[in-house]
Design a protein around this motif. Structure first.
Motif, PDB file in Angstrom:
ATOM      1  N   GLN A  46       1.825   6.815  -6.803  1.00  0.00           N
ATOM      2  CA  GLN A  46       0.753   7.771  -7.109  1.00  0.00           C
ATOM      3  C   GLN A  46       1.198   9.198  -6.813  1.00  0.00           C
ATOM      4  OE1 GLN A  46      -2.389   6.211  -4.643  1.00  0.00           O
ATOM      5  NE2 GLN A  46      -3.296   5.036  -6.339  1.00  0.00           N
ATOM      6  N   LYS A  95       2.472   1.714  -3.399  1.00  0.00           N
ATOM      7  CA  LYS A  95       1.469   2.201  -4.362  1.00  0.00           C
ATOM      8  C   LYS A  95       1.225   3.711  -4.168  1.00  0.00           C
ATOM      9  CE  LYS A  95      -3.285   1.205  -5.692  1.00  0.00           C
ATOM     10  NZ  LYS A  95      -4.463   0.374  -5.388  1.00  0.00           N
ATOM     11  N   LYS A  96       1.146   4.139  -2.902  1.00  0.00           N
ATOM     12  CA  LYS A  96       0.923   5.559  -2.619  1.00  0.00           C
ATOM     13  C   LYS A  96       2.123   6.416  -3.038  1.00  0.00           C
ATOM     14  CE  LYS A  96      -2.558   5.078   0.926  1.00  0.00           C
ATOM     15  NZ  LYS A  96      -3.018   5.344   2.272  1.00  0.00           N
ATOM     16  N   THR A 119       0.842  -1.210   0.000  1.00  0.00           N
ATOM     17  CA  THR A 119       0.000   0.000   0.000  1.00  0.00           C
ATOM     18  C   THR A 119       0.870   1.250   0.000  1.00  0.00           C
ATOM     19  OG1 THR A 119      -1.735  -1.161   1.205  1.00  0.00           O
ATOM     20  CG2 THR A 119      -1.795   1.245   1.269  1.00  0.00           C
TER      21      THR A 119
END
Length: 86
Positions: free
Chosen positions: A40, A36-37, A33
């Motif tokens: 992004q 992924k952040k 997670t």
């Protein structure tokens, strides 16, 4: 019997609190997670959707969480290897 009836609501509140903490830790310190952040965040910055100061601040926060998550992962592996006797 009466003791259980009196303490049952408190036990339930404690269990709910523990579950909330467990889920929050899972969300905050889950390596995929966080990765992924970070991706992004990088994309938003490169597309000009995020000013540099906001990007830097958020990146530092995510990198700190990543470091903590990695440390926790290493500690879990050490515990597992100790249990296996390796």
């Amino acid at each position: 019997m009466i003791h259980k009836l009196v303490t049952a609501p408190f036990d339930l509140v404690i269990k709910v609190g523990e579950k909330i903490k467990e889920e929050a830790d899972k969300e905050l310190y889950d390596l995929p997670t966080i990765q992924k952040k970070l991706i992004q965040l990088q994309m938003m910055y490169e597309l000009g959707e995020l000013p540099e100061d906001a990007y830097t601040e958020k990146e530092e926060e995510l990198l700190m969480r990543y470091e903590i998550a990695k440390q926790r992962e290493m500690e879990q592996w050490e515990e597992l290897t100790k249990k296996d006797g390796r």
